[in-house]
Write a protein that holds these residues in place. Sequence first.
Motif, PDB file in Angstrom:
ATOM      1  N   PRO A 158      -5.996  12.091  -5.697  1.00 16.54           N
ATOM      2  CA  PRO A 158      -5.986  10.488  -4.963  1.00 16.54           C
ATOM      3  C   PRO A 158      -6.937   9.949  -5.139  1.00 16.54           C
ATOM      4  O   PRO A 158      -7.993   9.169  -5.592  1.00 16.54           O
ATOM      5  N   ARG A 185       0.980   4.004  -2.984  1.00 14.16           N
ATOM      6  CA  ARG A 185       0.478   5.546  -3.091  1.00 14.16           C
ATOM      7  C   ARG A 185       1.899   6.231  -3.762  1.00 14.16           C
ATOM      8  O   ARG A 185       1.774   7.390  -4.079  1.00 14.16           O
ATOM      9  N   GLN A 186       3.191   5.660  -3.045  1.00 19.38           N
ATOM     10  CA  GLN A 186       4.103   6.503  -3.751  1.00 19.38           C
ATOM     11  C   GLN A 186       4.666   6.565  -5.594  1.00 19.38           C
ATOM     12  O   GLN A 186       4.678   7.722  -6.072  1.00 19.38           O
ATOM     13  N   ASP A 239      -7.970   4.328   3.153  1.00 21.50           N
ATOM     14  CA  ASP A 239      -8.645   5.218   3.009  1.00 21.50           C
ATOM     15  C   ASP A 239     -10.361   3.903   3.872  1.00 21.50           C
ATOM     16  O   ASP A 239     -10.779   5.144   4.346  1.00 21.50           O
ATOM     17  N   ILE A 272      -8.004   3.683  -1.254  1.00 19.59           N
ATOM     18  CA  ILE A 272      -7.340   1.950  -1.398  1.00 19.59           C
ATOM     19  C   ILE A 272      -8.447   1.600   0.141  1.00 19.59           C
ATOM     20  O   ILE A 272      -8.143   2.051   1.504  1.00 19.59           O
ATOM     21  N   ILE A 331       1.304  -1.134  -0.841  1.00 17.30           N
ATOM     22  CA  ILE A 331      -0.156   0.285  -0.178  1.00 17.30           C
ATOM     23  C   ILE A 331       1.160   1.131   0.093  1.00 17.30           C
ATOM     24  O   ILE A 331       0.223   1.637  -0.517  1.00 17.30           O
ATOM     25  N   SER A 382       1.726   6.636  -6.921  1.00 19.29           N
ATOM     26  CA  SER A 382       0.929   6.659  -7.767  1.00 19.29           C
ATOM     27  C   SER A 382       0.153   8.412  -7.217  1.00 19.29           C
ATOM     28  O   SER A 382      -0.431   9.337  -7.602  1.00 19.29           O
ATOM     29  N   SER A 383       1.985   9.155  -6.343  1.00 21.54           N
ATOM     30  CA  SER A 383       1.306  10.678  -6.589  1.00 21.54           C
ATOM     31  C   SER A 383       2.698  11.234  -7.303  1.00 21.54           C
ATOM     32  O   SER A 383       3.690  10.965  -6.972  1.00 21.54           O
TER      33      SER A 383
END
Length: 301
Positions: free
Chosen positions: A161, A133-134, A182, A164, A129, A136-137
């Motif tokens: 954003p 996140r990294q 999330d 997840i 996870i 997709s940011s």
Amino acid sequence: MSTARVVFGFGADSADPVRLLPSVQSADRLGLDHFSVSDHPYQAKYLDAYAALAFLLGRTEHISGFVNVTNLPTRPPAVLARTITTLSTMTGGRVALGMGAGGIWDRITDLGVDRLSPAAAVEAFEEAIVLIRQLSSPGPAVTFSGKHYRVNAIDPVPIAPLPIWTGSVGPRSLAATGRVADGWIPGHAADWLSERFRQSRPLVDKAAVAAGRSPADIRTIYNLAGNITAEDLPRTRDDSGRWVGGSPEQWVEELTSAVLEHGAGGFTLFTGNFGSLDERSLKVWASQIAPAVRSAVAAAD
């Protein structure tokens, strides 16, 4: 998917390819928020989850989709990140990421995947996870050196954003959910009155607080099985306390209570036997039950 809006979706049956696309297109026209498909790559009766998800998103306009939940051990997270960022880019953000730590390991290992201990599987789950996140940011090229996953100088693909949601069950994965996710989808289709929810949700909240997060940032999205009947049922729950369904009015009363009294963030409807949802039930769910619950919740604010 807004963190304030109660979301309504349905579980699309990827073991029924004839009805799969028509049902999702109908849900799209009816205004549902999301659909989900399951991920069982060791069972031939199910379509591949991400191939099906991409196809269905490509044939719809408004509805979001997610895999409920991704069988992580069979999908390397750096490649999964590319899949998710591609789907988000191509659909204008109409995708969430459902994540699971594994599940049926006897069948997962049949695919040639090395078995992980329960503790190691959760470590890998949390690492994945964080890595996704990294990737997709916004930011520089990602170098990640975890215990289970490593990447070197991989450029991220920034997207809107990405929600997840996890299908966490055990104490370790529930704590991981509180730290990095999330949303939480209670396992075994447990609902807000179940012992599983009462014992599990505090573990999510405790971990969130310890990580400096607000528990309110982690929504509970229920996989909710039940039948929508034309008339009221004498009992809407069975002897074990599990929800079985009822008339639209009974559904509205129950779900409004779930939101106002138990903080439910959303619902993914399944049939009582987790098969294909019939057109009538889908229409009543989207056109009657969901709007009525939203109206009741708004009136109570």
